[in-house]
Design an enzyme around this catalytic site. Sequence first.
Site, mmCIF file in Angstrom:
data_model
loop_
_atom_site.group_PDB
_atom_site.id
_atom_site.type_symbol
_atom_site.label_atom_id
_atom_site.label_comp_id
_atom_site.label_asym_id
_atom_site.label_seq_id
_atom_site.Cartn_x
_atom_site.Cartn_y
_atom_site.Cartn_z
ATOM 1 N N ASP A 534 63.566 99.365 78.668
ATOM 2 C CA ASP A 534 64.653 99.775 77.780
ATOM 3 C C ASP A 534 64.611 98.949 76.501
ATOM 4 O O ASP A 534 63.887 97.956 76.402
ATOM 5 C CB ASP A 534 66.006 99.620 78.494
ATOM 6 C CG ASP A 534 66.218 98.211 79.038
ATOM 7 O OD1 ASP A 534 66.287 97.274 78.222
ATOM 8 O OD2 ASP A 534 66.295 98.037 80.269
ATOM 9 N N GLU A 614 28.691 100.562 85.669
ATOM 10 C CA GLU A 614 30.131 100.682 85.385
ATOM 11 C C GLU A 614 30.621 99.483 84.576
ATOM 12 O O GLU A 614 31.434 99.637 83.653
ATOM 13 C CB GLU A 614 30.917 100.784 86.698
ATOM 14 C CG GLU A 614 30.787 102.143 87.378
ATOM 15 C CD GLU A 614 31.379 102.152 88.785
ATOM 16 O OE1 GLU A 614 31.859 103.213 89.193
ATOM 17 O OE2 GLU A 614 31.349 101.107 89.473
#
Length: 727
Positions: A534, A614
């Site tokens: 928030d 990877e």
Amino acid sequence: MIQWDKQQQTITLTTRESSYQMKVDHLGVLLHTYYGPRLRGGDLSYRICPEDRGFSPNPYDAGKDRTYSLDTQPQEYSSSGLGDFRLPCLEADLADGSHAVDLRYVRHSIADGKYALEGLPAFYGDGITAQTLTVELRDAASGLTVELLYGVLEEYDMITRSVVVKNGGNQPLTLTRVASACLDFPAGEHDLLTLGGAYAREREPVRAALTQGIHTAGSIRGASSHQQNPFLALLNRDTTEDTGFCWAMALVYSGNFQASAELTQFHETRLTLGIHPFHFAWTLQPGEAFTAPEAAMVFSARGLGHMSRLFHRAIRRNLCRGPWKEERRPILINNWEATLFDFTAEKIRSIAQTASQVGIELMVMDDGWFGQRNDDFRGLGDWNVNEEKLPGGLRPLAESIQAMGMKFGLWVEPEMVNEDSDLYRAHPDWALQIPGRPATRGRYQLVLDLTRPEVREYVWKNLRATLRSAPISYVKWDMNRSLTDVWSHSLPAARQGEVYHRYVLGVYEILENLHREFPDLLLEGCSGGGGRFDCGMLYYAPQIWLSDNTDAIDRLKIQYGSSLLYPCAAMGAHVSAVPNGLTHRSVPLHTRAVVAAAGTFGYELDLNELTAVEREEVAQQVAHFRTVWDLVMKGDYYRLTDAFSDTFTAWMHVSEDRSRALVSAVLTERQANPVRALLRLKGLDPHRDYLMNGKVYGGDQLMYAGVPLPFWDEYQAVQYELTAVAP
Ligand code: DGJ
């Protein structure tokens, strides 16, 4: 700009593209007369059409005028008990047992700069044109006064509001509801937009036609919550992503809130936003004052996308603080999903070592480094290092990580205590708990009573000591349960209704200490993922862990919903291992990186478990993010599709000068014999040409004619960089 027209008794607030007006009427009631696209001027009260309405009573001083009723007048700050039967902003239990409050205008003042709120987060006005309006209203019978504060941040089309209620009488009174803002509209025919969701599915947009009655979103969990977010927007029915009117409000607060919309009997609309009245009762002795958290309003006449971009800029520049707010944050790796509680210093070092080789800059050690914290049943509250796991404490580990060329960061959960902890054994009364009732557990933990100064002192001293004990550049501040058993030993029975809010003030006090004493620390908020995401937290922490759900496909929705209000720079986003721990879905590494690169960008896995190929790909992702971070963190964000209904999700980051952009798209639903997707870009300069994928296109072509996307596999991502070419 704020203008007072003495003759008309109007006060008009003007931003770049919006106007907002209030008027002191002949009875001294402060009417709300307009909020919408910027107007040249004038008294907008002509829009109010008084009628004699049955069962809408008339104030005594309206005399024989049966057309004047508080029930039908649009108001700046609605009172209660005197004929306005719509949503009240203020409710108080007065000394004589009555609860009527009649607010009338006393005076106002206009000042340059933006007001601040002591002990509460708020937008600030540095570096932009900002002004403050203060309007004082008074209830003559009780002496209660209300100061309405308005901050005008012109550049963001933002008007902030707060309210200070003072007991100017000579008897105590108790406030039972104090909204931070109220917005009255003379007509209906709107949609209401809120952000719902759940744990691991945070901030799902909920849009529905507003029908007669009261519709609310809110939290009574003690935190702003995964389930609802302190935000609401009223939209015209035909408002889209790129067109139409939006009136949006966000609360700069991290505790209980209520966001309400009422469509009245006459199809007027009222919005209110503020602290939730559930178990809220705040006593004011004569002379005392209560300050409500700030509400921030934005008006957009250009759809939801523009609304979001206004909020994004304002949050990034004039709510977040500290050196990191618009700086490139270190690319981090966090061990949580890789190890959970099961790690040693050696394990952390081995994760960091490999991470440093691919260019990752910050190693974050998550939960499990202190006390007897080998599972989530014990240890919270005991902030002493577990030397069985980390021999010699934090310093040797942090220094060895520094020696690898990385920074070191740490997880904490300062607001909580386990019953199985030395802290709880010594101070059982420091946890929120109702005498005579067994405590309700959440993740086996209880909540510390941060309304008490001695508890805050303990938390702060331990946190400070930990941060001083080693070179720690980053903290992840977690909070893993909702508040229950809300009762404090520090307050008498009549004042237990203050605990929820005092708790939030206690959290803010510690966060402010942290901000002041460790100004260079990068703080990431967290609450089981995004349970306290928030504007209040963003004042202290420029980034917040968005969700515990790191599945890239689910993240598309969470990032999309969150982006309605919050900027990418605030969204903690990591590449994690597959199959994903929560959804068991496997998504290509490239896609996981494209999605995480729409946030703060980091990793949450053990790179040692990846193949060499990877790891090389990770190194390229890290290097690539370094070249585009400014677009993501400081650019304007455009949603190109709807993540909840389209078969692919696409978005763009565009530099403020529109010379560069990054376009990303992920196929979320594969079709047989697929339809060819055509993507229309946004936010570019139609008069400039852009280099994209080795070809030059006009900005107008890219935006209006669109570009075809390749046929692709499910969960595959494409990403294009755009650079404006010299004419
Ligand atoms: C919840 C957080 O969201 C996770 O990332 C992790 O930090 C755990 N808590 C640790 O307990």
